[in-house]
Design an enzyme around this catalytic site. Structure first.
Site, PDB file in Angstrom:
ATOM      1  N   PRO A   2      35.894  46.092  43.279  1.00 53.95           N
ATOM      2  CA  PRO A   2      35.705  45.040  44.286  1.00 53.95           C
ATOM      3  C   PRO A   2      36.450  43.773  43.883  1.00 53.95           C
ATOM      4  O   PRO A   2      36.642  43.509  42.701  1.00 53.95           O
ATOM      5  CB  PRO A   2      34.201  44.801  44.262  1.00 53.95           C
ATOM      6  CG  PRO A   2      33.722  45.322  42.966  1.00 53.95           C
ATOM      7  CD  PRO A   2      34.653  46.440  42.604  1.00 53.95           C
ATOM      8  N   GLU A   3      36.879  43.017  44.862  1.00 53.81           N
ATOM      9  CA  GLU A   3      37.500  41.733  44.572  1.00 53.81           C
ATOM     10  C   GLU A   3      36.512  40.619  44.920  1.00 53.81           C
ATOM     11  O   GLU A   3      35.413  40.876  45.389  1.00 53.81           O
ATOM     12  CB  GLU A   3      38.825  41.614  45.338  1.00 53.81           C
ATOM     13  CG  GLU A   3      39.817  42.673  44.852  1.00 53.81           C
ATOM     14  CD  GLU A   3      41.265  42.380  45.247  1.00 53.81           C
ATOM     15  OE1 GLU A   3      41.575  41.237  45.608  1.00 53.81           O
ATOM     16  OE2 GLU A   3      42.069  43.325  45.186  1.00 53.81           O
ATOM     17  N   LYS A  68      34.081  37.382  39.487  1.00 55.28           N
ATOM     18  CA  LYS A  68      33.380  38.534  40.068  1.00 55.28           C
ATOM     19  C   LYS A  68      32.025  38.787  39.405  1.00 55.28           C
ATOM     20  O   LYS A  68      31.456  39.859  39.544  1.00 55.28           O
ATOM     21  CB  LYS A  68      34.273  39.778  39.980  1.00 55.28           C
ATOM     22  CG  LYS A  68      35.487  39.644  40.894  1.00 55.28           C
ATOM     23  CD  LYS A  68      36.217  40.932  41.074  1.00 55.28           C
ATOM     24  CE  LYS A  68      37.089  41.248  39.900  1.00 55.28           C
ATOM     25  NZ  LYS A  68      37.913  42.452  40.135  1.00 55.28           N
ATOM     26  N   ARG A 290      50.292  47.465  38.869  1.00 58.18           N
ATOM     27  CA  ARG A 290      49.644  47.630  40.173  1.00 58.18           C
ATOM     28  C   ARG A 290      50.686  47.830  41.272  1.00 58.18           C
ATOM     29  O   ARG A 290      51.725  47.148  41.295  1.00 58.18           O
ATOM     30  CB  ARG A 290      48.798  46.381  40.517  1.00 58.18           C
ATOM     31  CG  ARG A 290      47.852  45.927  39.426  1.00 58.18           C
ATOM     32  CD  ARG A 290      46.801  46.962  39.062  1.00 58.18           C
ATOM     33  NE  ARG A 290      45.961  47.364  40.161  1.00 58.18           N
ATOM     34  CZ  ARG A 290      44.825  46.745  40.499  1.00 58.18           C
ATOM     35  NH1 ARG A 290      44.414  45.695  39.828  1.00 58.18           N
ATOM     36  NH2 ARG A 290      44.108  47.181  41.506  1.00 58.18           N
TER      37      ARG A 290
END
Ligand SMILES: [Zn+2]
Length: 300
Positions: A2-3, A68, A290
């Site tokens: 999750p971001e 986060k 990425r």
């Protein structure tokens, strides 16, 4: 993974149901989760005892977030630091129908119907329901701290840059941080050391919005481009939070639904598809390990 927008959405959903709740009983089923945050974690039984006993009778007074991490703040000043990592989830199940069930984080099928289940590692029984920490691969952690200051002293947030919505995060601040860095923009953002919250999805989306290639070296940006980059961050992050994040991150919102932001994605996950702006085929490269998608016409 999750971001930031997804984690913030979960925080907001949980905030509606557990502020003011009193902790009645705590069960830790997997000592590793509460022992430390490292990758090679040794179960520490003293930590488990502290976790299970010190929390009982305390009230949850605040739910905050840094990058986060979700921080559950208690009336004694004690804090719990929650990081869901790749496959963690938090679920609140109310005692009665006056409150909504909250389910956020990695989707785990069993949690829709059966709690606790084989992925449940911590149970907080509250006076208005129960909070479950579930984690398929147990990369996440929930750490007990005597105070918020103790989290800071532990260096937990030491390398984090500013929050994108922090008023100290200004266009001038960003320009100052970028001007000497001989690093691709995306690599710098992914490091979270200047501003947090720009993971793989939002880096690509912000760069597209700004019309700047993610591969551009930070020190080559003009003042105008830095400002555009800044404005794009300030536009996209709140919008993504408002939409509950991106379902593509395989992340469920507090109410168990999926975030809506993915429908606004211009580049992320669209390699080989046509650019919505100019109709040319979107390209991709790898930056900092990425996949990075961009439009070579719209982004310079
Ligand atoms: Zn384009």
């Amino acid at each position: 993974m999750p971001e930031l927008p997804e984690v913030e959405s979960l925080r907001r959903s949980l905030e509606k149901v557990i502020i003011g709740s009193q902790i009645v009983r705590v069960t830790v089923k997997h000592p590793k989760i509460v022992s430390s945050s490292g990758t090679t974690r040794v179960p520490n039984l003293a930590k488990v005892v502290e976790f299970e006993t010190d929390l009982v009778g305390q009230k949850i007074i605040r739910l905050t977030r840094r990058a986060k991490n979700i921080i559950i703040e208690l009336d004694s000043g004690n804090c719990l630091l929650v990081h869901l990592k790749m496959t963690g989830q938090l679920v609140f199940e109310p005692l009665d129908n006056s409150l909504q069930k909250v389910l956020g984080g990695h989707p785990i099928e069993e949690s829709e119907s059966s709690l606790p289940n084989k992925h449940t590692y911590i149970i907080w029984e509250l006076d208005n329901g129960a909070l479950f920490y579930n984690d398929v691969r147990q990369f996440g952690y929930v750490l007990f701290y005597s105070s918020y200051q103790a989290i800071l002293d532990d260096g937990h947030f030491g390398t984090f840059g500013l929050e994108p919505m922090d008023e100290q995060f200004t266009a001038d601040f960003l320009a100052q941080k970028l001007k000497d860095k001989k690093t691709p923009i995306k690599t710098l953002f992914l490091a979270q050391s200047v501003v947090v919250g720009l993971g793989n999805i939002y880096c690509d989306e912000v760069c597209f919005e700004a019309g700047i290639l993610p591969t551009r070296m930070c020190n080559t940006l003009t003042k105008k481009e830095t400002k555009k980059l800044y404005e794009s961050i300030k536009k996209i992050i709140p919008k993504a939070i408002g939409e509950g994040g991106s379902s593509i991150a395989n992340y469920l919102l507090g109410d168990g639904s999926r975030g809506n932001y993915a429908r606004y994605h211009n580049v992320y996950g669209r390699k080989g598809k046509k650019c919505f702006e100019c109709n040319s085929v979107l390209m991709s490269t790898v930056l900092a390990g990425r996949t990075t998608v961009y439009c070579e016409i719209c982004q310079k």
